[in-house]
Design a protein around this motif. Structure first.
Motif, PDB file in Angstrom:
ATOM      1  N   LEU A   1     116.711 116.254  75.930  1.00 38.65           N
ATOM      2  CA  LEU A   1     116.946 116.730  74.563  1.00 38.65           C
ATOM      3  C   LEU A   1     118.195 117.604  74.515  1.00 38.65           C
ATOM      4  CD1 LEU A   1     113.277 117.578  73.496  1.00 38.65           C
ATOM      5  CD2 LEU A   1     114.646 115.610  72.793  1.00 38.65           C
ATOM      6  N   ALA A   2     118.355 118.450  75.529  1.00 43.67           N
ATOM      7  CA  ALA A   2     119.543 119.302  75.590  1.00 43.67           C
ATOM      8  C   ALA A   2     120.798 118.453  75.787  1.00 43.67           C
ATOM      9  CB  ALA A   2     119.400 120.316  76.720  1.00 43.67           C
ATOM     10  N   LEU A   3     120.699 117.427  76.634  1.00 46.02           N
ATOM     11  CA  LEU A   3     121.834 116.537  76.870  1.00 46.02           C
ATOM     12  C   LEU A   3     122.246 115.832  75.586  1.00 46.02           C
ATOM     13  CD1 LEU A   3     123.789 114.897  78.686  1.00 46.02           C
ATOM     14  CD2 LEU A   3     121.880 113.301  79.081  1.00 46.02           C
ATOM     15  N   ILE A   4     121.271 115.314  74.864  1.00 45.51           N
ATOM     16  CA  ILE A   4     121.562 114.593  73.623  1.00 45.51           C
ATOM     17  C   ILE A   4     122.209 115.514  72.596  1.00 45.51           C
ATOM     18  CG2 ILE A   4     120.483 113.408  71.657  1.00 45.51           C
ATOM     19  CD1 ILE A   4     118.379 112.382  73.726  1.00 45.51           C
ATOM     20  N   ASP A   5     121.680 116.726  72.491  1.00 48.77           N
ATOM     21  CA  ASP A   5     122.259 117.702  71.562  1.00 48.77           C
ATOM     22  C   ASP A   5     123.704 118.020  71.941  1.00 48.77           C
ATOM     23  OD1 ASP A   5     121.951 119.696  69.366  1.00 48.77           O
ATOM     24  OD2 ASP A   5     122.327 121.103  71.004  1.00 48.77           O
ATOM     25  N   SER A   6     123.951 118.175  73.218  1.00 45.36           N
ATOM     26  CA  SER A   6     125.301 118.467  73.689  1.00 45.36           C
ATOM     27  C   SER A   6     126.247 117.303  73.417  1.00 45.36           C
ATOM     28  CB  SER A   6     125.265 118.768  75.194  1.00 45.36           C
ATOM     29  OG  SER A   6     126.566 118.939  75.699  1.00 45.36           O
ATOM     30  N   LEU A   7     125.772 116.078  73.636  1.00 41.54           N
ATOM     31  CA  LEU A   7     126.601 114.896  73.396  1.00 41.54           C
ATOM     32  C   LEU A   7     126.945 114.756  71.922  1.00 41.54           C
ATOM     33  CD1 LEU A   7     124.795 112.336  75.730  1.00 41.54           C
ATOM     34  CD2 LEU A   7     127.078 113.283  76.067  1.00 41.54           C
ATOM     35  N   GLU A   8     125.963 115.002  71.066  1.00 39.94           N
ATOM     36  CA  GLU A   8     126.192 114.887  69.632  1.00 39.94           C
ATOM     37  C   GLU A   8     127.252 115.864  69.149  1.00 39.94           C
ATOM     38  OE1 GLU A   8     122.331 115.365  67.956  1.00 39.94           O
ATOM     39  OE2 GLU A   8     121.788 113.235  68.192  1.00 39.94           O
ATOM     40  N   GLN A   9     127.287 117.037  69.746  1.00 36.40           N
ATOM     41  CA  GLN A   9     128.282 118.048  69.356  1.00 36.40           C
ATOM     42  C   GLN A   9     129.700 117.627  69.731  1.00 36.40           C
ATOM     43  OE1 GLN A   9     127.261 122.038  70.588  1.00 36.40           O
ATOM     44  NE2 GLN A   9     125.097 121.760  70.057  1.00 36.40           N
ATOM     45  N   THR A  10     129.817 116.711  70.684  1.00 41.98           N
ATOM     46  CA  THR A  10     131.147 116.231  71.081  1.00 41.98           C
ATOM     47  C   THR A  10     131.572 115.007  70.281  1.00 41.98           C
ATOM     48  OG1 THR A  10     130.307 114.727  72.797  1.00 41.98           O
ATOM     49  CG2 THR A  10     130.690 117.039  73.423  1.00 41.98           C
ATOM     50  N   GLY A  11     130.705 114.542  69.359  1.00 43.54           N
ATOM     51  CA  GLY A  11     131.037 113.352  68.585  1.00 43.54           C
ATOM     52  C   GLY A  11     130.600 112.056  69.235  1.00 43.54           C
ATOM     53  N   TYR A  12     129.812 112.154  70.287  1.00 44.29           N
ATOM     54  CA  TYR A  12     129.295 110.975  70.996  1.00 44.29           C
ATOM     55  C   TYR A  12     128.469 110.119  70.043  1.00 44.29           C
ATOM     56  CZ  TYR A  12     126.430 108.426  74.473  1.00 44.29           C
ATOM     57  OH  TYR A  12     125.781 107.474  75.217  1.00 44.29           O
ATOM     58  N   LYS A  13     128.732 108.800  70.036  1.00 43.49           N
ATOM     59  CA  LYS A  13     128.079 107.893  69.085  1.00 43.49           C
ATOM     60  C   LYS A  13     126.983 107.036  69.720  1.00 43.49           C
ATOM     61  CE  LYS A  13     130.798 109.114  65.708  1.00 43.49           C
ATOM     62  NZ  LYS A  13     130.285 109.927  64.580  1.00 43.49           N
ATOM     63  N   GLY A  14     126.764 107.201  70.998  1.00 47.10           N
ATOM     64  CA  GLY A  14     125.774 106.368  71.663  1.00 47.10           C
ATOM     65  C   GLY A  14     124.370 106.956  71.620  1.00 47.10           C
ATOM     66  N   ASN A  15     123.510 106.422  72.469  1.00 46.54           N
ATOM     67  CA  ASN A  15     122.133 106.886  72.577  1.00 46.54           C
ATOM     68  C   ASN A  15     121.960 107.786  73.797  1.00 46.54           C
ATOM     69  OD1 ASN A  15     121.205 105.357  70.328  1.00 46.54           O
ATOM     70  ND2 ASN A  15     121.213 103.521  71.600  1.00 46.54           N
ATOM     71  N   GLY A  16     120.773 108.339  73.926  1.00 42.54           N
ATOM     72  CA  GLY A  16     120.461 109.156  75.089  1.00 42.54           C
ATOM     73  C   GLY A  16     120.277 108.299  76.330  1.00 42.54           C
ATOM     74  N   PRO A  17     119.662 108.833  77.379  1.00 45.33           N
ATOM     75  CA  PRO A  17     119.450 108.071  78.611  1.00 45.33           C
ATOM     76  C   PRO A  17     118.621 106.811  78.364  1.00 45.33           C
ATOM     77  CG  PRO A  17     119.070 110.405  78.986  1.00 45.33           C
ATOM     78  CD  PRO A  17     119.210 110.233  77.503  1.00 45.33           C
ATOM     79  N   ALA A  18     118.822 105.801  79.206  1.00 47.93           N
ATOM     80  CA  ALA A  18     118.162 104.503  79.020  1.00 47.93           C
ATOM     81  C   ALA A  18     116.710 104.503  79.466  1.00 47.93           C
ATOM     82  CB  ALA A  18     118.939 103.425  79.772  1.00 47.93           C
ATOM     83  N   PHE A  19     116.265 105.561  80.142  1.00 46.85           N
ATOM     84  CA  PHE A  19     114.865 105.619  80.563  1.00 46.85           C
ATOM     85  C   PHE A  19     114.440 107.072  80.749  1.00 46.85           C
ATOM     86  CE2 PHE A  19     117.597 104.791  84.201  1.00 46.85           C
ATOM     87  CZ  PHE A  19     117.292 105.838  85.061  1.00 46.85           C
ATOM     88  N   GLU A  20     113.123 107.286  80.674  1.00 47.14           N
ATOM     89  CA  GLU A  20     112.567 108.628  80.836  1.00 47.14           C
ATOM     90  C   GLU A  20     111.114 108.508  81.263  1.00 47.14           C
ATOM     91  OE1 GLU A  20     113.282 112.215  78.032  1.00 47.14           O
ATOM     92  OE2 GLU A  20     111.269 111.495  77.521  1.00 47.14           O
ATOM     93  N   ASN A  21     110.648 109.455  82.083  1.00 42.04           N
ATOM     94  CA  ASN A  21     109.269 109.397  82.598  1.00 42.04           C
ATOM     95  C   ASN A  21     108.617 110.778  82.577  1.00 42.04           C
ATOM     96  OD1 ASN A  21     110.846 110.526  84.583  1.00 42.04           O
ATOM     97  ND2 ASN A  21     109.993 109.318  86.270  1.00 42.04           N
ATOM     98  N   ALA A  22     108.528 111.360  81.409  1.00 40.67           N
ATOM     99  CA  ALA A  22     107.958 112.701  81.284  1.00 40.67           C
ATOM    100  C   ALA A  22     106.462 112.689  81.624  1.00 40.67           C
ATOM    101  CB  ALA A  22     108.163 113.219  79.866  1.00 40.67           C
ATOM    102  N   ASP A  23     105.994 113.772  82.198  1.00 40.42           N
ATOM    103  CA  ASP A  23     104.578 113.914  82.552  1.00 40.42           C
ATOM    104  C   ASP A  23     103.829 114.429  81.321  1.00 40.42           C
ATOM    105  OD1 ASP A  23     102.194 114.071  83.843  1.00 40.42           O
ATOM    106  OD2 ASP A  23     102.775 115.668  85.236  1.00 40.42           O
ATOM    107  N   VAL A  24     103.543 113.524  80.414  1.00 37.26           N
ATOM    108  CA  VAL A  24     102.958 113.870  79.119  1.00 37.26           C
ATOM    109  C   VAL A  24     101.829 112.900  78.787  1.00 37.26           C
ATOM    110  CG1 VAL A  24     105.077 114.894  78.185  1.00 37.26           C
ATOM    111  CG2 VAL A  24     104.694 112.421  77.961  1.00 37.26           C
ATOM    112  N   GLU A  25     101.080 113.228  77.734  1.00 39.20           N
ATOM    113  CA  GLU A  25     100.043 112.332  77.235  1.00 39.20           C
ATOM    114  C   GLU A  25     100.683 111.160  76.491  1.00 39.20           C
ATOM    115  OE1 GLU A  25      96.810 112.628  77.961  1.00 39.20           O
ATOM    116  OE2 GLU A  25      97.423 114.347  79.202  1.00 39.20           O
TER     117      GLU A  25
END
Length: 480
Positions: free
Chosen positions: A151-175
């Protein structure tokens, strides 16, 4: 007199009971980007126990096909019972109702015939398309990441004008509910509890295993990344120059190179995420199926599992879909009749050539409803008799801009494609491949091999049956 009245009441009640059996509830699990990588389809690596159990309760179709390997047009075709060349929308950017106010859709048809219609998650690609046809509508959610660092990475990228998406995969230890398909299942369960006494049609739109491959860690832990094999990274020899794509959908995700093939480590991470995502949505399907049983609804509910199209996981050096190759248009399809149905079959497979466009007429006939003219064909007789003679071919297409269209068909043994110039009205290129499930072995376009000369002629005739050359350039295109 009282005896006559009692007999009449009993007769009416019996009639209503029979009619209720003839008009089952219907649940459709519409999955995004799911290829036939399931235990019930013979894959020994994937963990899909709930889908496998559903297949054991019905008929599994080995040769089911999407009409176009991209989300929006495929789903429009499914929901209208019409082929893309009749709808005239081939891209992601044009909603159905922006061009076709008159087309009758599945939810519209069933709502007009007394059904409560429910949309959960991703059903149409455009979430609000045809919204008035749903009695209950849960909008699809945007892609979700939950790890704080992402989430922090995506927020940082958006502030630079980045037009893409976040990481292509994620495996958080969540429900499960931390990611959107878990919430789709939760909403489906709560809705079933509310409408259990109504006659309903429910579409459960599951977005995984579409990118990003985000799923709870426990589903990643089902697999060992080292077990995933990286496919050959070369296009088949002599394939048409536009037969594959640069897989731009994946290129838009953070950490994916903008050009060139993927390294083996990234390929294995992505395959790991894809399989974890399958197991994740499999668990959600299991929850909904259990609710049907717990609410005593399964006995009068027809359940269908299908995918909008297939997917490439590095085969031919490519990713995602967007082609006419077998791996992109071949899809899983399971039809399980309600337990009250007198001829319910179990643990049965069919090799018949069937298509996603067949859904509308199938569920309409199962409900005893007469439809307007549709371009699919009801599968009910095939569900009752899976080995009966069926279609000669299944058909798909994919455009390359507005000038070039790839028309393709299969007879179950071969896949044949013609690339057509709409302006010059001529064939640009031809392709012939065996429909083998081991895509590692497809290394050459067979169309010019002497030993396949008669096979090419046969497949040309089969393609011409659906896509006559004198009509191809007249197919409408309404894309923005």
């Amino acid at each position: 007199m009282k005896k006559c009245i009692l007999i009449l009441v009993l007769s009416l009640n019996l009639g209503l009971s029979i009619f209720a059996q003839e008009q089952p509830n219907i649940v459709v699990f519409l999955v995004d980007d799911l290829r036939t990588e399931l235990g019930c389809y013979g894959n020994q690596q994937v963990k899909s126990p709930n889908i496998d159990a559903l297949a054991n309760e019905g008929v599994l179709f080995q040769n089911a096909y999407a009409q176009q390997a991209i989300c929006a047009p495929s789903r429009m075709s499914i929901l209208t019972g019409l082929r893309p060349e009749s709808i005239g929308i081939y891209s992601l950017f044009t909603p159905l109702r922006s061009k076709h106010k008159e087309m009758v859709t599945i939810p519209q048809f069933f709502k007009e015939n007394g059904y409560t219609t429910v949309s959960l998650g991703k059903v149409y690609h455009h979430g609000n398309d045809d919204k008035e046809s749903w009695s209950i509508h849960f909008p699809k959610e945007a892609n979700s990441w939950v790890k704080p660092e992402n989430l922090a990475l995506i927020d940082s990228l958006e502030q630079t004008g980045y037009k893409g998406n976040g990481p292509a995969f994620e495996n958080a230890d969540v429900e499960d509910e931390a990611y959107k398909d878990g919430r789709v299942a939760k909403n489906a369960i709560e809705t079933l509890q509310k409408i259990k006494d109504e006659k309903f049609l429910m579409f459960v739109g599951l977005s995984k295993p579409h990118l990003p491959f985000n799923a709870p860690k426990k589903y990643w832990d089902l697999y060992n990344k080292k077990d995933f094999i990286v496919p050959l990274k070369e296009a088949p020899k002599d394939s048409y120059r536009l037969s594959l794509t640069k897989w731009g959908e994946l290129r838009r995700y953070y950490g994916i190179p903008k050009e060139g093939v993927l390294d083996d480590e990234t390929s294995r991470n992505l395959k790991h995420g894809y399989y974890a995502s399958i197991s994740y949505i499999d668990a959600q399907i299991g929850k909904v199926m259990k609710t049907l049983e717990d609410l005593d609804l399964r006995k009068n509910t027809m359940v269908i599992l299908m995918s909008d199209h297939g997917y490439k996981l590095g085969e031919f050096g490519a990713w995602c879909k967007h082609t006419n190759f077998e791996i992109d248009v071949n899809v899983p399809l399971i039809v399980s009749r309600e337990t009250g149905y007198k001829k319910r079959l179990s643990n049965v497979t069919s090799d018949a050539l069937v298509e996603n466009v067949d859904l509308f007429p199938t569920i309409a006939e199962a409900s005893g409803l007469k439809t307007h003219a549709l371009e699919g064909e009801s599968l009910l007789s095939l569900v009752d008799k899976p080995d009966m003679e069926w279609k000669k071919g299944s058909y798909s297409l994919y455009p390359r801009g507005k000038k070039i269209m790839g028309f393709t068909c299969t007879d179950g043994t071969y896949r044949y494609t013609e690339w057509w110039d709409n302006e010059a009205q001529t064939i640009l290129s031809k392709e012939l491949y065996l429909c083998e499930q081991n895509y590692m072995e497809i290394t050459v376009n067979l169309v010019n091999e002497v030993k396949h000369k008669q096979d090419v002629i046969k497949m040309q005739q089969l393609l011409e049956m659906q896509f006559p050359k004198n009509q191809r350039s007249s197919y409408p295109q309404y894309d923005k």
